[in-house]
Design a protein around this motif. Structure first.
Motif, mmCIF file in Angstrom:
data_model
loop_
_atom_site.group_PDB
_atom_site.id
_atom_site.type_symbol
_atom_site.label_atom_id
_atom_site.label_comp_id
_atom_site.label_asym_id
_atom_site.label_seq_id
_atom_site.Cartn_x
_atom_site.Cartn_y
_atom_site.Cartn_z
ATOM 1 N N TYR A 711 0.812 -1.218 0.000
ATOM 2 C CA TYR A 711 0.000 0.000 0.000
ATOM 3 C C TYR A 711 0.845 1.268 0.000
ATOM 4 O O TYR A 711 0.301 2.368 0.090
ATOM 5 N N GLY A 712 2.166 1.098 -0.064
ATOM 6 C CA GLY A 712 3.052 2.267 -0.193
ATOM 7 C C GLY A 712 2.964 3.224 0.980
ATOM 8 O O GLY A 712 2.998 4.441 0.778
ATOM 9 N N VAL A 713 2.848 2.716 2.201
ATOM 10 C CA VAL A 713 2.667 3.640 3.323
ATOM 11 C C VAL A 713 3.890 3.695 4.243
ATOM 12 O O VAL A 713 3.854 4.356 5.264
ATOM 13 N N ILE A 714 4.968 3.011 3.856
ATOM 14 C CA ILE A 714 6.193 3.106 4.659
ATOM 15 C C ILE A 714 7.230 3.826 3.818
ATOM 16 O O ILE A 714 7.330 3.576 2.626
ATOM 17 N N HIS A 715 7.931 4.767 4.400
ATOM 18 C CA HIS A 715 9.067 5.294 3.665
ATOM 19 C C HIS A 715 10.253 5.532 4.580
ATOM 20 O O HIS A 715 10.141 5.456 5.798
ATOM 21 N N MET A 716 11.380 5.787 3.932
ATOM 22 C CA MET A 716 12.615 5.921 4.680
ATOM 23 C C MET A 716 12.872 7.411 4.877
ATOM 24 O O MET A 716 12.831 8.183 3.929
ATOM 25 N N ALA A 717 13.131 7.809 6.114
ATOM 26 C CA ALA A 717 13.364 9.224 6.363
ATOM 27 C C ALA A 717 14.373 9.392 7.476
ATOM 28 O O ALA A 717 14.434 8.589 8.411
ATOM 29 N N ALA A 718 15.176 10.436 7.345
ATOM 30 C CA ALA A 718 16.101 10.779 8.419
ATOM 31 C C ALA A 718 15.383 11.731 9.357
ATOM 32 O O ALA A 718 14.427 12.406 8.970
ATOM 33 N N LYS A 719 15.837 11.779 10.587
ATOM 34 C CA LYS A 719 15.194 12.672 11.551
ATOM 35 C C LYS A 719 15.529 14.120 11.202
ATOM 36 O O LYS A 719 16.703 14.478 11.112
ATOM 37 N N PRO A 720 14.527 14.954 10.954
ATOM 38 C CA PRO A 720 14.838 16.330 10.576
ATOM 39 C C PRO A 720 15.257 17.160 11.793
ATOM 40 O O PRO A 720 14.980 16.771 12.922
ATOM 41 N N PRO A 721 15.928 18.309 11.532
ATOM 42 C CA PRO A 721 16.343 19.149 12.656
ATOM 43 C C PRO A 721 15.138 19.744 13.385
ATOM 44 O O PRO A 721 14.028 19.767 12.861
#
Lengths: 800, 277
Positions: A711-721
């Protein structure tokens, strides 16, 4: 003369390197065989700068090589230096094609035609498999590549993609944005690919976004392009780059060809190994990911240990202290191996496990020592772990309305398997009836075990069938009375969309849905119209049995379904014999008749059910819906999500389909059997008692869950400032506003914009936020709502 | 299946607002000022004024509340429902506070600003009740971005269909592809139309030329006209979508800044009352 060594180690990943390092350090003659020209190909292919995680932190590392969290380059650099310092005998470009002989005298045939003799062989080949090469002259040119990390890296090139499978098509489509792409298809059409990819590629070809050459075989790679043979003759396609996606040979095939047994054809089943990693073929050892240990640290420890075992040294496994700690609760001050023996002796289900499997099982599990009266779990909890009783016993409250109706289980039995099978809420409350010792095993480890040990699967199936009949159809009837029915039961599996039975068929059986869910539909006005939805834990097909008429409706699997097929003859016999069962079935029958009339009168409800099932809600446990008749498109839901989850929204309001005014935005559905959990190396995906599927901090950022989620609901992200506060934004205009990303002029300094490690993020239903999901709480008009589909479908069929 | 903010929680906040209004009216009805006629300076005048000022502050706090996402408390839906009803109740509270005394002064400025804010809010409420459904029906399950993609696909198809039909047609079709705009300034967005839409012009010119086309080109013209008609229909829908979104947004450009103006005027009003009495 043929080279002869004591240990041949196949594969130079973390496990193989560590084994070779230990062999070199202890003076054992060895060779490390690597089919590529560099070590650790899987890690080598990580994208640039990707952090390699060193989890689990608690596990001590036992290896001649060091390993700690670091960038891919640093990890590989350190290992490269260490193996040369240790004088490890590595042979690159040496693929092993066959192994013959026996312990003490194996012969390994290599791809360059040479052979090699070894007393022992250690397989450390991982799971990546051998990538199929083009197999034509020129295939080794550096602009011929076999994978594509980031399609945006390339622009204004002519790129030939070889291979018309899903991977090839996805790469080709992604590259068309900035490049001129030609795809080579060996066949005359696109076959055996996902429907979505088929549509996308045919549209792209129609629109001339890319060129496809059909019935094309590659002949050779030249300096400036690729020679291709088609039915019209040989042509040359000039290009700047070739990307070949021809799939990989799974490593298991090769290992099986060497005589090593796997207990079942299920992809998650693991080879049978002794406590010392030795397979059923004496002298052949399997370690690392292929043996079921996907984490780098585990693999490195096993590399070290296997070389010690081969030398005949006894060694406590590296996980010994972890088990000691785990067993500290158990009275009697026993050693780890004594406790393991005791567990195996007390629980027949586990008697078929090897020591290695049992250790792994216990490492994943928790030991509980409840006092009499302590609650283990409650009805309607969403936990899906599995419990075995080592000592003592439990009471199961089978009736929600009467807590005195109980079934007692004693030492050696197990419970909790129903939640495991159905992926649904607990059906009963369980409490200890005396001071007890229980083992709680997480879902993933249990599934791995069921698929790897035939005896576990058999016992689980037998007991589970009887208990399901008791729970869902015939409560209060002793198993002995059900025996002739249970003997005829078969577990049948249906793929999504497959039909269990058709309207008008002869009705000769009843199906109890054990896993998944089904839709009930009837032919109305020449068209199949859905009239209701039936989730796991219910049965279908009773109408024809009661009325002796043909099937009154078609039953179709809404998602992958496992159903128990109850034969009609013994079932009718049971109904005649047992008044309570007959009454319950007839009551259900009358309810169904009424329900069918109701829904047939409102076809729009059926349409909505069909739409929601098509969107995959049949396997959802909690889904976000938006009533577009109320939604003012303010996106406050997205902003709320981003603000409560470190600046990254896990939902996309606008994306996703709409039926009538019901919109299904792109957001997590917390599936019954979450696809994301299937292949998570650190087991970071969990489900808690309320049903939320969430990701723990142990995520290593591998991206498997992102790929596995349909369902395309997981993505990879870095913690933003961090951002300035709300009032600072409101009054002074400082920083980005609520829900806005920290980018542009507020973004991190580009010079040091390495970003943190990227980890998987998804909806966790705001389990740590007071008051529940922020998206729903932040909706000013009440358009956003979270629903449990099975409840929602009931509401829908009763009228909107 | 679920309800609008007006019916929310079985009209809980309507009941609150009704209570506030009833209390104000009853008190005002029985209130006999010690001196003169009812005004802001009596005990009831101060009470209503004080309550009104607190109410205004609370109503404006909604802007902060809806952006505070963490933590418990009532959901935003409760806040909005209460915001609507208590905002309407403010009309009574504030009007009774004035004792119906208006003039060309800072006090009446505050009152007028307040009324404009309330009226803009009433407009917003109607927009919120009516527009979402219109918008959904107009979209027919797609999104604006998908419509745009489809329009650009149609442009490409039109240009291909025009190739065989001569230079004049090609230029018209090219101009229609390049110059057609969706949206624009505020007025254009709200109108939901472009009176000088190049696609519409192209459509009528091509239809005219088709009548005089040689028989060999009839099929080509038929295809092109079909494509242009489809594009025009899509453009109309896309513009309507932009219009609806503009209606949903526009009132906030009055409601919010005027609230702040009201806050300023209110402070001036209070300061003036206490210092220059």
């Amino acid at each position: 003369m043929q080279e002869r060594v004591t240990v041949a180690i196949v594969g130079s990943g973390p496990a193989g390197l560590s084994a070779a390092g230990r062999a070199a350090a202890s003076g054992v003659s060895h060779v490390l065989l690597e089919q590529r020209d560099h070590i650790s190909d899987t890690i080598y292919k990580y994208q640039k700068g990707k952090l390699v995680m060193a989890t689990p932190d608690v596990l001590p590392l036992r290896s001649e090589l060091t390993f700690k969290l670091g960038a891919r380059e640093d990890v590989l650099g350190t290992w490269g230096k260490q193996i040369s310092d240790l004088k490890v005998n590595v042979r690159f470009n040496s693929e092993v094609t066959a192994i013959s002989g026996e312990k003490g005298d194996f012969t390994l045939k290599l791809s360059d035609g040479t052979t090699l003799a070894a007393e022992y062989v250690v397989f450390a080949i991982g799971l990546q498999g051998n990538i199929r090469l083009l197999g034509v002259p020129g295939q080794e040119r550096d602009w011929v590549q076999y994978q594509l990390d980031d399609p945006d890296e390339y622009s204004d090139e002519t790129i030939v993609v070889v291979g018309a499978g899903d991977a090839g098509i996805e790469n080709a489509l992604a590259l068309t944005k900035q490049n001129n792409v030609v795809i080579l298809n060996r066949g005359g059409e696109f076959a055996r690919i996902k429907q979505g990819n088929l549509t996308a590629i045919t549209t792209a070809i129609e629109k001339n976004q890319l060129e496809c050459i059909y019935s094309a075989t590659t002949v050779r790679v030249d300096d400036d392009g690729i020679a291709v043979k088609t039915p019209e003759g040989e042509t040359k396609v000039k290009c700047d780059r070739i990307i070949a996606r021809l799939g990989a040979l799974p490593p298991r095939k090769f290992v099986e060809a060497c005589g090593i047994n796997f207990p079942s054809s299920d992809p998650s089943s693991l080879p049978e190994l002794s406590a010392q990693y030795e397979s059923n073929v004496p002298g052949l050892y399997v370690i690392g990911a292929l043996a079921g240990y996907p984490l780098i640290k585990q693999a490195m420890n096993q590399g070290y240990e296997v070389v010690e075992y081969i030398q005949g040294n006894q060694l406590k496994p590296a996980d010994e202290p972890l088990l000691e700690q785990k067993f500290a609760k158990i009275p009697g001050n026993r050693t780890v191996s004594e406790v393991l023996a005791y567990i195996q002796e007390s629980i027949p289900l586990l008697s078929g496990l090897t020591t290695l499997q049992l250790r792994e099982f216990m490492l994943d599990s928790e030991v509980h020592a409840p006092r009499g009266g302590d609650i283990i779990f409650e009805r309607n909890d969403y936990t899906n772990s599995f419990y075995s009783i080592v000592d003592g016993g439990v009471n199961i409250q089978i009736d929600a309305d009467d807590e005195n109706k109980i079934v007692a289980l004693g030492q050696g039995t197990f419970f909790g398997e129903m939640g495991l099978l159905s992926g649904r809420r607990r059906t009963a409350t369980v409490m200890a009836n005396t001071p007890s010792l229980l083992i709680e095993t997480p879902r993933r480890s249990m599934i791995k075990l069921v698929n790897s040990v035939e005896s576990v699967k058999r016992v689980m199936d037998e007991v589970a069938v009887g208990r399901q009949i008791q729970t869902y159809i015939a409560p209060n009837i002793p198993l002995a009375d059900l025996e002739d029915l249970i003997h005829t039961i078969r577990v049948e599996k249906f793929d999504q969309g497959e039909v269990l039975f058709h309207e008008g068929d002869e009705g000769d059986c009843l199906y109890l849905i054990q896993r998944g869910s089904v839709t009930v539909s009837r032919e109305i006005g020449g068209k199949e119209a859905v009239i209701s939805y039936v989730p796991a834990g219910n049965y279908v097909g009773e109408m024809a049995l009661v009325s002796n008429a043909p099937r009154s409706a078609t039953i179709r699997a809404a998602v992958a379904v496992e159903a128990l097929r109850l034969d009609g003859v013994p079932f009718r016999a049971l109904m005649t014999r047992n008044e309570a069962v007959r009454q319950a079935i007839e009551m259900r029958y009358r309810g169904r008749v009424l329900e069918n009339i109701e829904t047939t009168e409102q076809p729009e409800a059926g349409g909505l059910i069909q739409f929601l099932v098509d969107q995959g809600l049949g396997e959802a446990t909690d889904v976000l819906l938006i009533d577009e008749a109320l939604c003012v498109r303010c996106d406050n839901c997205e902003k709320a999500c981003a603000e409560t989850h470190q600046g990254t929204s896990r939902l996309n309001r606008e994306a996703g389909p709409t039926y009538q005014t019901i919109h299904v935005p792109t957001s997590c559905r917390h599936c019954e059997h979450p696809h994301c959990m299937v292949d998570c190396p650190p087991d970071a995906l969990r489900r808690n008692a309320n049903g939320e599927v969430y990701i723990t901090d142990s995520c290593i950022g591998c991206g498997n869950c992102e790929r596995n989620c349909p369902y395309g609901v997981i993505h990879m992200a870095a913690k933003p400032p961090n951002k300035p506060g709300l009032l600072q934004w409101l009054l002074l205009g400082r920083g980005p506003g609520p829900g806005q990303a920290v980018t542009g002029k507020w973004g991190p300094d580009s010079k040091k914009a390495s970003g943190g490690p990227k980890k998987a993020v998804k909806c966790d239903m705001c389990k740590d936020v007071k008051g529940g999901p922020a998206c729903v709480r932040a909706c000013p008009t009440g358009a956003a709502l979270r629903v449990e589909p099975s409840e929602f479908f009931k509401v829908v069929s009763q009228g909107l | 299946m679920h309800q609008s903010i007006l019916v929310f929680r079985n009209f809980r906040y309507l009941k609150w607002a009704a209570a506030v209004i009833a209390l104000s009216v009853v008190l005002y009805w029985f209130h006999e000022p010690a001196v003169g006629i009812p005004n802001g300076g009596t005990w009831l005048g101060y009470a209503l004024g004080g309550f009104g000022a607190i109410l205004i502050g609370w109503l404006m706090w909604f802007g902060i509340r809806k952006r505070r996402y963490g933590g418990g408390g009532a959901p935003v839906e409760d806040w909005l429902s209460a915001h609507v009803y208590l905002g309407l109740a403010l009309i009574f509270v504030a009007t009774l506070h004035t004792g119906f005394q208006f003039g060309w002064n800072v006090h009446t400025v505050a009152y007028v600003l307040m009324m404009i804010v309330i009226v803009s809010g009433v407009f917003g409420m109607f927009a919120y009740l009516r527009v979402p459904e219109l918008m959904t029906n107009n979209r027919r399950g797609t999104t604006l971005v998908q419509m745009m993609h489809e329009i650009s696909d149609l442009d490409a198809a039109c240009r291909e269909a025009a190739l065989a039909l001569g230079d004049e047609i090609n230029q018209i079709v090219l101009a229609a592809a390049q110059n057609t705009r969706i949206g624009g300034g505020v007025v254009r967005q709200l109108s939901g139309d472009d009176p000088a839409c190049p696609t519409r012009d192209a459509n009528s010119t091509v239809r005219h030329l088709a009548d005089h086309a040689p028989p060999g080109q009839a099929e080509g013209f038929r295809v092109l006209l079909g494509l242009l008609a489809r594009k025009e229909e899509l453009l109309a829908r896309a513009r309507r979508d932009v219009r609806y979104k503009a209606i949903l947004d526009i009132w906030l450009y009055f409601h919010v800044p005027l609230s702040f103006a009201l806050l300023g005027a209110l402070i001036a009003h209070i300061v003036a009352v206490f210092f220059y009495w």
